[in-house]
Design a protein around this motif. Structure first.
Motif, short mmCIF file in Angstrom:
data_model
loop_
_atom_site.label_atom_id
_atom_site.label_comp_id
_atom_site.label_asym_id
_atom_site.label_seq_id
_atom_site.Cartn_x
_atom_site.Cartn_y
_atom_site.Cartn_z
N TYR A 74 0.83 -1.21 0.00
CA TYR A 74 0.00 0.00 0.00
C TYR A 74 0.86 1.25 0.00
CZ TYR A 74 -3.05 3.73 1.52
OH TYR A 74 -3.73 4.94 1.61
N ASN A 78 0.69 4.25 -2.64
CA ASN A 78 0.31 5.56 -2.11
C ASN A 78 1.40 6.60 -2.39
OD1 ASN A 78 -1.48 7.25 -0.25
ND2 ASN A 78 0.47 7.33 0.83
N ASN A 82 0.93 9.72 -5.02
CA ASN A 82 0.88 11.06 -4.41
C ASN A 82 2.04 11.94 -4.85
OD1 ASN A 82 -1.52 10.96 -2.96
ND2 ASN A 82 -0.57 10.01 -1.19
N SER A 154 0.99 1.58 -10.17
CA SER A 154 1.17 2.85 -9.45
C SER A 154 1.65 3.95 -10.39
CB SER A 154 2.16 2.66 -8.30
OG SER A 154 1.76 1.63 -7.43
N ILE A 179 -7.39 8.29 -2.61
CA ILE A 179 -6.58 7.10 -2.34
C ILE A 179 -6.78 6.61 -0.91
CG2 ILE A 179 -4.22 6.20 -2.28
CD1 ILE A 179 -3.48 8.23 -4.38
N LYS A 180 -7.06 7.50 0.01
CA LYS A 180 -7.12 7.15 1.43
C LYS A 180 -8.07 5.99 1.73
CE LYS A 180 -4.16 10.30 2.61
NZ LYS A 180 -2.78 9.89 3.00
N TYR A 183 -6.99 2.21 1.82
CA TYR A 183 -6.33 1.58 2.97
C TYR A 183 -7.27 0.62 3.69
CZ TYR A 183 -3.66 1.15 7.30
OH TYR A 183 -2.96 0.65 8.37
#
Length: 258
Positions: A74, A78, A82, A154, A179-180, A183
């Protein structure tokens, strides 16, 4: 002797990579150790909060190893996505040099994140092995392939986010927010087989679920991986990368002049 386009791009990516290392870690006293501290602190907190509960629900599986193989994939996704959003602004002055292109900034950052988390993964897995946690890398090829596909996925999402963020400036604020929730719906804290099957059709649309469960299936003999497909992860990775490259190709000139 004139260099080929690939050689020019390779030199640009190498220079951006070294610049990124210096920018990220050069000003800190602990230097590169900061790269390991974030996932390490995260894992320790989760072990303290959920360790006892998860040992009761999954007594045959090492929870630290289970957690490492969920959190590290993850973090790779991420961080690459980002950091791709602000890649152009962070390197704006360098685009006055013709060999440096926006896509080079994404690739250099993706390479750096991959190296960092590969090191962190090996370090953490070695530590938990030394303290007696049981695991066995039974599918090394699957593990490596999963990581490669995860990085490609990604990069694809990162390119899409970079193009959208540069085209519509206000989207840079809420793209990371999208994206959060991943999780909590990517099986980072729980295995897929513990979820009622009526919810699987929704979760299995998420490529990260496949990446995380494939990593765990590579280090736990007999790990339940029903519904998980390396082929689906490959399809999503290549499709996303294609879309990202296509959008970048269309908008490259506009991004450099805006």
């Amino acid at each position: 002797m004139a260099r080929s386009g690939i050689e020019v791009q390779e030199a640009a990516i190498k220079a951006l990579f070294l610049r990124e290392i210096k920018t990220r870690f050069g000003k800190y006293r602990l230097g590169y150790l900061w790269a390991a501290l974030e996932p390490l602190a995260h894992i320790l907190i989760m072990l303290i909060i959920f360790g006892y509960l998860m040992n009761r629900t999954m007594p045959d599986i090492s929870f630290p190893v289970f957690l490492i193989n969920g959190i590290i994939p993850y973090f790779i996704f991420n961080n690459i996505t980002n950091r791709s959003i602000g890649a152009i602004e962070a390197n704006q002055g360098l685009f006055n040099y013709r060999p440096v292109r926006p896509i080079d900034t994404v690739l250099s950052r993706a390479i750096l994140e991959t190296i960092i988390y590969a090191f962190v993964y090996i370090l953490l897995m070695s530590v938990v092995g030394l303290i007696g946690e049981k695991f066995e890398i039974i599918k090394l090829l699957t593990l490596v392939t999963t990581w490669i596909l995860l990085v490609l996925f990604s990069c694809g999402v990162g390119l899409i986010f970079m193009v959208v963020g540069k085209t519509f400036a206000e989207t840079e604020k809420f793209l990371p927010i999208l994206i959060k929730p991943l999780y909590f719906i990517s099986c980072i804290m729980f295995p897929l087989h513990k979820i009622p099957k009526e919810y699987w059709p929704y979760l299995l649309w998420n490529p990260l679920v496949h990446a995380v469960e494939l990593c765990r299936g590579s280090v736990f003999p007999g790990y339940a991986s029903e519904g998980i497909s390396l082929g689906y992860l490959a399809f999503c990775s290549l499709l996303t990368l294609f879309v990202g490259l296509a959008l970048y190709r269309i908008r490259e000139g506009a991004m450099l002049t805006s």
